[in-house]
Write an enzyme that holds these catalytic residues in place. Structure first.
Site, PDB file in Angstrom:
ATOM      1  N   GLY A 110       0.822  -1.203   0.000  1.00 25.86           N
ATOM      2  CA  GLY A 110       0.000   0.000   0.000  1.00 25.86           C
ATOM      3  C   GLY A 110       0.855   1.253   0.000  1.00 25.86           C
ATOM      4  O   GLY A 110       1.995   1.254  -0.478  1.00 25.86           O
ATOM      5  N   SER A 111       0.311   2.304   0.557  1.00 26.52           N
ATOM      6  CA  SER A 111       0.976   3.607   0.538  1.00 26.52           C
ATOM      7  C   SER A 111       2.052   3.693   1.614  1.00 26.52           C
ATOM      8  O   SER A 111       2.083   2.909   2.570  1.00 26.52           O
ATOM      9  CB  SER A 111      -0.057   4.713   0.764  1.00 26.52           C
ATOM     10  OG  SER A 111      -0.571   4.628   2.091  1.00 26.52           O
ATOM     11  N   GLY A 130       2.315   2.223   5.546  1.00 27.97           N
ATOM     12  CA  GLY A 130       3.490   1.572   6.099  1.00 27.97           C
ATOM     13  C   GLY A 130       3.984   2.226   7.376  1.00 27.97           C
ATOM     14  O   GLY A 130       4.465   1.544   8.283  1.00 27.97           O
ATOM     15  N   GLU A 133       5.652  -3.431   1.180  1.00 32.38           N
ATOM     16  CA  GLU A 133       5.809  -3.007  -0.220  1.00 32.38           C
ATOM     17  C   GLU A 133       4.993  -1.738  -0.387  1.00 32.38           C
ATOM     18  O   GLU A 133       3.768  -1.785  -0.510  1.00 32.38           O
ATOM     19  CB  GLU A 133       5.319  -4.102  -1.175  1.00 32.38           C
ATOM     20  CG  GLU A 133       6.121  -5.390  -1.121  1.00 32.38           C
ATOM     21  CD  GLU A 133       7.519  -5.258  -1.684  1.00 32.38           C
ATOM     22  OE1 GLU A 133       7.858  -4.179  -2.212  1.00 32.38           O
ATOM     23  OE2 GLU A 133       8.279  -6.239  -1.600  1.00 32.38           O
TER      24      GLU A 133
END
EC number: 1.2.1.3
Length: 511
Positions: free
Chosen positions: A242-243, A247, A264
């Site tokens: 995701g963004s 994270g 990721e």
């Protein structure tokens, strides 16, 4: 494939959902208040019931219970489930790909490619089941052997994003299952239908392989469902896509309970085009990397760093190619660019272009909203944009998840590398050159600082054989191929004394 409302002239897609789900083995999905919208028309495809806290707790407990026996099954036998999954994916590739198109808006070729990626990682994981190797090391003590063994880690929580709703799940799940882990999956709340389909196929594969179907659990819901996975100590590894903002929330929470994280996150990917580049090849690669999936890939090309001597020629070629792009309903033949994820994506794209122009940028082409027949008010289409920038301003250093390509120029190679690396993200990168010194420098330690560095190929379209992931704000995790499997296992160092003496390490005597 589509129906037209005779009064509003709006394309209707929802009628396809029951037949697709039925073909994939789902007769009655859990209906409820969670609306699933198609970005193609903006319509609601179906309403599903999200999992509550008690259901999520039960799913984690089921996965934890299944792990206790699954970890003792020999890895080649565990691979039988993944092999059966590949068989089912081949059989149902068309139906699953169509579901991806309905939920994400990908053109059919890209949707089929995503399902093929699932098949490929299954094949990789089956082979991997016989290659979970550990080292044997020379011991400094006579009559001793030193080695390492790799063991299943536990429950893996997979939190996936909307843009690759099935491939990223497969990257994690195929490898995790072969490694002896069990999986709890929280898909994006935008793509629960594809998740239901994959879960059903995996359960069928488990039954066909005479394996415990509890090895895979699915929980539908919003961010709260993901947060429950993140905070649960029974979940040994959180693999989240995701963004960067996501994270930043997930990483510290998992670390606080000493869990493992595989993140990721964002990509602000760049390509350097040098004077020696084959421009015919470069144009094709640049266009696909920048506009594929409507610029909504983590590996989408967002920055183009071109030598000043060829910038005008390359921009003219790119602008000509962009003007030929067909934007529209991805279910129509010949369409190359489908919808944005929704109105908020169009607003981000529009605002980013406005900021770029305020910073001195020149809009070369595109950047305007496109009206598509049959699309409702909640659907948004945009023509991919090229913006020439005087320098790498703040908006260029940010990742806008939309089809905007910022073009910068350079005079010397060191400047190109500095521009390339001068962003917080570090996922994918590329250089177009026929100069071996430039290509080798780009791949060297003082070259690209990204997890993926390509030569004469675009930034998107990674193969499953290599480890996928990036550095800096991208998170540092690795999925898919190479030795990414090690993230899903725990390592034990073993010393075996087969002598009758007890020498100590480092020559220590304790008589």
């Amino acid at each position: 494939m589509t129906e037209i409302d005779s009064e509003t002239r709006t394309v209707r897609l929802a009628h396809r959902v029951p037949a697709l789900l039925n073909a994939l083995g789902i007769e009655s999905p859990p209906t409820g208040e969670m609306a699933v919208h198609s970005p193609i028309t903006g319509e609601v495809l179906v309403g599903l019931r999200p999992a509550g806290p008690a259901e999520i707790d039960s799913a984690i407990e089921e996965a934890a219970a299944a792990f206790r026996s699954w970890r003792t099954v020999p890895a080649p036998q565990r691979a039988a489930v993944v092999r059966e999954l590949a068989v089912l994916l081949r059989r149902h590739q068309d139906e699953l790909a169509e579901l991806v198109t309905l939920e994400v808006g990908k053109i059919p070729a890209e949707a089929r490619g995503e399902v093929q990626e699932m098949i490929d990682i299954c094949e990789f994981a089956v082979g991997l089941s016989r290659q979970l190797y550990g080292y044997t090391m020379a011991s400094e003590r006579p009559g001793h052997r030193l080695m390492e063994t790799w063991h299943p880690l536990g429950v893996v929580g997979v939190i996936s994003a909307f843009n690759f709703p099935v491939a990223v799940w497969a990257w994690n799940t195929a490898v995790a299952l072969v490694c002896g882990d069990t999986v709890v999956w929280k898909p994006s709340d935008r793509t629960p239908l594809t998740a239901l389909a994959c879960h059903a196929l995996l359960r069928r594969a488990a039954r066909a392989a005479a394996a415990d179907p509890r090895i895979h659990q699915l929980v539908l819901g919003t961010g709260a469902a993901g947060a429950q996975l993140v905070d649960d100590e029974r979940v040994a590894l959180i693999s989240a896509t995701g963004s960067v903002a996501m994270g930043r929330r997930v990483g510290p929470r998992v670390a606080a309970r000493f869990g493992r994280c595989l993140l990721e996150l964002g990509g602000n990917n760049a390509a350097v085009v040098t004077p020696s580049a084959d421009l015919d090849l470069a144009v094709r690669a640049i266009v696909f990397a920048a506009v594929g999936t409507a610029g909504q890939r983590c590996t989408s090309l967002r920055r183009l760093i071109v030598h000043a001597g060829i910038a005008d020629e390359l921009l003219n070629r790119l602008a000509g190619a962009y003007r030929q792009l067909r934007v529209g309903n991805p279910l129509e033949p010949g369409v190359q660019v489908g919808p944005l994820s929704g109105p908020e994506a169009w607003e981000r794209m529009r605002d980013a272009i406005d900021l770029a122009r305020r910073d001195g940028g020149e809009l070369i082409c595109g950047g305007h909203e496109v009206t598509v027949d049959g699309a409702g008010s909640a659907a948004r289409y945009a023509h991919p944009a090229i913006v020439r920038m005087p320098d790498q301003t703040e908006i260029v250093r940010e990742e806008t998840f939309a089809p905007i390509l910022y073009v910068l120029t350079y005079d010397d190679f060191d400047t190109a590398l500095a521009l390339h690396n001068g962003v917080p993200q570090g996922l994918s990168s590329a250089i177009f050159t026929t100069d071996q010194r430039e290509s080798e420098r780009f791949l060297a330690a003082d070259g690209s600082d990204c997890g993926i560095a390509n030569v004469n190929i675009g930034t998107s379209g990674a193969e499953i054989g290599g480890a996928f992931g990036g550095e800096k704000h991208t998170g540092g995790g690795r999925e898919s191929g190479s030795d990414a499997w090690k993230a899903y296992m725990r390592r034990a160092t073993n010393t075996i004394n087969y002598s009758s003496d007890l020498p100590l390490a480092q020559g220590i005597r304790f008589d």
